[in-house]
Design a protein around this motif. Structure first.
Motif, PDB file in Angstrom:
ATOM      1  N   ALA A 269       3.559   4.180   1.192  1.00  0.00           N
ATOM      2  CA  ALA A 269       4.332   3.237   0.653  1.00  0.00           C
ATOM      3  C   ALA A 269       5.305   3.435  -0.477  1.00  0.00           C
ATOM      4  CB  ALA A 269       3.171   2.311   0.211  1.00  0.00           C
ATOM      5  N   ARG A 270       4.593   4.379  -1.286  1.00  0.00           N
ATOM      6  CA  ARG A 270       5.470   4.691  -2.405  1.00  0.00           C
ATOM      7  C   ARG A 270       6.773   5.366  -2.042  1.00  0.00           C
ATOM      8  NH1 ARG A 270       1.181   7.195  -4.426  1.00  0.00           N
ATOM      9  NH2 ARG A 270       0.535   5.546  -5.494  1.00  0.00           N
ATOM     10  N   ALA A 271       6.802   6.031  -1.087  1.00  0.00           N
ATOM     11  CA  ALA A 271       8.112   6.717  -0.694  1.00  0.00           C
ATOM     12  C   ALA A 271       8.990   5.862  -0.297  1.00  0.00           C
ATOM     13  CB  ALA A 271       7.767   7.768   0.663  1.00  0.00           C
ATOM     14  N   ARG A 272       8.818   4.404  -0.098  1.00  0.00           N
ATOM     15  CA  ARG A 272       9.903   3.693   0.139  1.00  0.00           C
ATOM     16  C   ARG A 272       9.922   2.332  -0.652  1.00  0.00           C
ATOM     17  NH1 ARG A 272       9.425   2.408   6.656  1.00  0.00           N
ATOM     18  NH2 ARG A 272      11.271   1.469   6.251  1.00  0.00           N
ATOM     19  N   ALA A 273       8.977   2.342  -1.697  1.00  0.00           N
ATOM     20  CA  ALA A 273       8.812   0.950  -2.583  1.00  0.00           C
ATOM     21  C   ALA A 273       9.704   1.116  -3.759  1.00  0.00           C
ATOM     22  CB  ALA A 273       7.662   1.121  -3.107  1.00  0.00           C
ATOM     23  N   GLY A 274      10.782   1.800  -3.587  1.00  0.00           N
ATOM     24  CA  GLY A 274      11.971   1.866  -4.741  1.00  0.00           C
ATOM     25  C   GLY A 274      11.243   2.163  -6.177  1.00  0.00           C
ATOM     26  N   ARG A 275      11.501   1.189  -7.091  1.00  0.00           N
ATOM     27  CA  ARG A 275      10.988   1.396  -8.247  1.00  0.00           C
ATOM     28  C   ARG A 275       9.466   0.747  -8.836  1.00  0.00           C
ATOM     29  NH1 ARG A 275      15.916  -0.216 -12.174  1.00  0.00           N
ATOM     30  NH2 ARG A 275      14.514   0.402 -13.966  1.00  0.00           N
ATOM     31  N   ALA A 276       9.017   0.249  -7.477  1.00  0.00           N
ATOM     32  CA  ALA A 276       7.642  -0.614  -7.811  1.00  0.00           C
ATOM     33  C   ALA A 276       6.603   0.340  -8.044  1.00  0.00           C
ATOM     34  CB  ALA A 276       7.383  -1.444  -6.277  1.00  0.00           C
ATOM     35  N   THR A 277       5.617  -0.076  -8.966  1.00  0.00           N
ATOM     36  CA  THR A 277       4.264   0.533  -9.209  1.00  0.00           C
ATOM     37  C   THR A 277       3.517   0.170  -7.807  1.00  0.00           C
ATOM     38  OG1 THR A 277       4.768   0.421 -11.322  1.00  0.00           O
ATOM     39  CG2 THR A 277       2.463   0.767 -10.657  1.00  0.00           C
ATOM     40  N   VAL A 278       3.150   1.342  -7.177  1.00  0.00           N
ATOM     41  CA  VAL A 278       2.046   1.023  -5.847  1.00  0.00           C
ATOM     42  C   VAL A 278       0.588   1.373  -6.130  1.00  0.00           C
ATOM     43  CG1 VAL A 278       1.799   1.631  -3.666  1.00  0.00           C
ATOM     44  CG2 VAL A 278       4.220   1.506  -4.613  1.00  0.00           C
ATOM     45  N   LEU A 279      -0.106   0.418  -5.909  1.00  0.00           N
ATOM     46  CA  LEU A 279      -1.639   0.446  -6.014  1.00  0.00           C
ATOM     47  C   LEU A 279      -2.279   0.347  -4.750  1.00  0.00           C
ATOM     48  CD1 LEU A 279      -2.007  -1.508  -9.283  1.00  0.00           C
ATOM     49  CD2 LEU A 279      -1.655   0.849  -9.115  1.00  0.00           C
ATOM     50  N   LEU A 284     -13.318  -5.087  -6.020  1.00  0.00           N
ATOM     51  CA  LEU A 284     -13.367  -5.407  -7.166  1.00  0.00           C
ATOM     52  C   LEU A 284     -12.666  -4.848  -8.312  1.00  0.00           C
ATOM     53  CD1 LEU A 284     -17.450  -4.759  -7.261  1.00  0.00           C
ATOM     54  CD2 LEU A 284     -16.121  -6.551  -6.489  1.00  0.00           C
ATOM     55  N   ASP A 285     -11.559  -4.252  -8.075  1.00  0.00           N
ATOM     56  CA  ASP A 285     -10.344  -4.082  -8.677  1.00  0.00           C
ATOM     57  C   ASP A 285      -9.913  -5.243  -9.412  1.00  0.00           C
ATOM     58  OD1 ASP A 285     -10.285  -1.144  -8.301  1.00  0.00           O
ATOM     59  OD2 ASP A 285      -8.486  -1.324  -7.129  1.00  0.00           O
ATOM     60  N   ARG A 286      -9.167  -4.934 -10.492  1.00  0.00           N
ATOM     61  CA  ARG A 286      -8.527  -6.151 -11.261  1.00  0.00           C
ATOM     62  C   ARG A 286      -7.093  -5.782 -11.734  1.00  0.00           C
ATOM     63  NH1 ARG A 286     -12.051 -10.051 -14.120  1.00  0.00           N
ATOM     64  NH2 ARG A 286     -14.021  -9.812 -13.301  1.00  0.00           N
ATOM     65  N   VAL A 287      -6.193  -6.500 -11.248  1.00  0.00           N
ATOM     66  CA  VAL A 287      -4.778  -5.984 -11.579  1.00  0.00           C
ATOM     67  C   VAL A 287      -4.118  -7.046 -12.196  1.00  0.00           C
ATOM     68  CG1 VAL A 287      -2.726  -5.225 -10.582  1.00  0.00           C
ATOM     69  CG2 VAL A 287      -4.723  -4.875  -9.402  1.00  0.00           C
ATOM     70  N   ALA A 288      -3.791  -6.761 -13.591  1.00  0.00           N
ATOM     71  CA  ALA A 288      -3.048  -7.816 -14.453  1.00  0.00           C
ATOM     72  C   ALA A 288      -1.528  -7.802 -13.967  1.00  0.00           C
ATOM     73  CB  ALA A 288      -2.857  -7.235 -15.867  1.00  0.00           C
ATOM     74  N   LEU A 289      -0.990  -9.197 -14.090  1.00  0.00           N
ATOM     75  CA  LEU A 289       0.507  -9.325 -13.908  1.00  0.00           C
ATOM     76  C   LEU A 289       1.323  -8.376 -14.773  1.00  0.00           C
ATOM     77  CD1 LEU A 289      -0.526 -11.850 -11.857  1.00  0.00           C
ATOM     78  CD2 LEU A 289       1.942 -12.719 -12.521  1.00  0.00           C
ATOM     79  N   PRO A 290       2.126  -8.027 -14.454  1.00  0.00           N
ATOM     80  CA  PRO A 290       3.143  -7.045 -15.381  1.00  0.00           C
ATOM     81  C   PRO A 290       3.756  -7.996 -16.367  1.00  0.00           C
ATOM     82  CG  PRO A 290       3.903  -6.635 -13.017  1.00  0.00           C
ATOM     83  CD  PRO A 290       2.828  -7.936 -13.101  1.00  0.00           C
ATOM     84  N   ARG A 291       3.855  -7.450 -17.677  1.00  0.00           N
ATOM     85  CA  ARG A 291       4.578  -8.009 -18.671  1.00  0.00           C
ATOM     86  C   ARG A 291       5.856  -8.504 -18.042  1.00  0.00           C
ATOM     87  NH1 ARG A 291       2.894  -7.133 -24.035  1.00  0.00           N
ATOM     88  NH2 ARG A 291       5.040  -7.438 -24.591  1.00  0.00           N
ATOM     89  N   ARG A 292       6.431  -9.729 -18.640  1.00  0.00           N
ATOM     90  CA  ARG A 292       7.619 -10.387 -18.364  1.00  0.00           C
ATOM     91  C   ARG A 292       8.900  -9.448 -18.185  1.00  0.00           C
ATOM     92  NH1 ARG A 292       6.955 -15.725 -17.817  1.00  0.00           N
ATOM     93  NH2 ARG A 292       5.080 -16.607 -18.987  1.00  0.00           N
ATOM     94  N   ARG A 293       9.437  -9.707 -17.150  1.00  0.00           N
ATOM     95  CA  ARG A 293      10.934  -9.103 -17.199  1.00  0.00           C
ATOM     96  C   ARG A 293      11.746  -9.027 -18.408  1.00  0.00           C
ATOM     97  NH1 ARG A 293      12.211  -7.734 -11.538  1.00  0.00           N
ATOM     98  NH2 ARG A 293      10.613  -8.742 -10.063  1.00  0.00           N
ATOM     99  N   ALA A 294      12.360  -8.050 -18.827  1.00  0.00           N
ATOM    100  CA  ALA A 294      13.090  -8.236 -19.764  1.00  0.00           C
ATOM    101  C   ALA A 294      14.224  -9.242 -19.854  1.00  0.00           C
ATOM    102  CB  ALA A 294      13.741  -6.773 -20.122  1.00  0.00           C
ATOM    103  N   VAL A 295      14.710 -10.059 -20.970  1.00  0.00           N
ATOM    104  CA  VAL A 295      15.885 -11.160 -20.631  1.00  0.00           C
ATOM    105  C   VAL A 295      16.998 -10.297 -20.077  1.00  0.00           C
ATOM    106  CG1 VAL A 295      17.111 -12.718 -21.893  1.00  0.00           C
ATOM    107  CG2 VAL A 295      14.725 -12.195 -22.600  1.00  0.00           C
ATOM    108  N   GLY A 296      17.683 -11.025 -18.864  1.00  0.00           N
ATOM    109  CA  GLY A 296      18.726 -10.302 -18.511  1.00  0.00           C
ATOM    110  C   GLY A 296      18.634  -9.610 -17.307  1.00  0.00           C
TER     111      GLY A 296
END
Length: 300
Positions: A269-279, A284-296
């Protein structure tokens, strides 16, 4: 708080380390439970998830590994005395199955059935999009509207404080001061869940611009023939979905029991996922939403 709690990661057959599906999304004051498979009630205990935190239950389709945990979850909510309304969203063609499952749980909570048979918004900010599986299936997308964040220094320079600030937020202007004069854009966050499906336009639409994308990853790339036959995604197809949609974090789940180790699936999956973080999710994993995108920053 906004986070995903993974209650199960197995597809059709659970294993010693993987329960059937189940995903709880904590989104501010709401708790959205997606696809509670068999054993979800017990997984909630292990995860420390209170039944009272659930406000919506969302079924992508009515295959057993995505809904057979529903009676237990509803019965637990009744035992715990959950008083608030609980909305149950599901494909309309599965209503007979859903009513049978609800009937097994018995009465005791204010459960409101919300069937859907077409794409569109089913609650404020929550939309469904059709997928391509062996039965009617929909993915879910939760979207926060874009907004603005106040800048304290700009407020002070404009001489605004106290009730005037609240009025500015409600009305957009106080005297000559406009909201945009004392604030910066705040991009809304986006979450999507893509379960059982072959590659299709609906999956692409769901993935577009997501901050957190949860998608099935039933088969490895070398088993693409099986994926096509059963209308599921391979790991590479899941990664490509995230890459084309410029998703920020991709959570892989719904693994076939034939893969005891998901390291290889994550790599494909990572090989084709571009810049995405792949998990590759584990129970029982917990995954926080990423911090908001930078303005613009663009969404893809």
């Amino acid at each position: 708080m906004r986070e995903l709690i993974v209650l199960g990661t197995a597809s059709q057959v659970p294993t010693r380390t993987r329960n059937h599906n189940g995903y709880l999304l904590r989104w501010d004051g709401e708790g959205l439970l997606f696809d509670p498979g068999e054993g979800t009630q017990r997984q909630m205990i292990h995860a420390g998830v209170a039944a009272s935190s659930i406000t919506r239950i969302c079924l992508t389709h009515v295959h057993g590994d995505h809904c057979f945990g529903l009676p237990g979850v509803l019965a637990r909510m009744a035992v715990d005395g959950v008083a608030h309304p609980v909305h149950l969203h599901f494909p309309a063609s599965g209503e007979e199955v859903v009513r049978a499952l609800v009937g097994l749980a018995g009465p005791g909570i204010d459960l409101r059935l919300v069937p859907h048979g077409a794409p569109g918004e089913v609650a404020d900010g929550l939309a469904v999009v059709p997928l391509h599986h062996r039965v009617e299936t929909y993915g879910y997308r939760l979207t926060e509207p874009d907004g603005r964040t106040l800048v304290p220094e700009r407020l002070a320079a404009a001489g605004l404080s106290g009730p005037a600030v609240g009025r500015l937020q409600r009305e957009g202007r106080v005297g000559a001061v406009r909201l945009e004069d004392v604030s910066v854009p705040r991009p809304g966050q986006r979450f999507a869940l893509v379960m059982d499906t072959a590659p299709c336009p609906g999956a692409e639409e769901l993935a577009e611009g997501t901050d957190l994308l949860v998608t099935e990853c039933t088969f490895a790339d070398e088993d693409a023939d099986l994926a096509a036959a059963y209308r599921h995604l391979t790991a590479g197809q899941a990664g490509a979905l995230a890459g084309r949609g410029a998703a920020r974090t991709l959570v892989l789940t719904h693994f076939s029991a034939r893969y005891p180790d998901t390291t290889g699936l994550a790599a494909q999956a990572r090989a084709r996922a571009g810049r995405a973080t792949v998990l590759a999710a584990a129970d029982l994993d917990r995954v926080a939403l990423p911090r908001r995108r930078a303005v613009g920053a663009g969404r893809g």
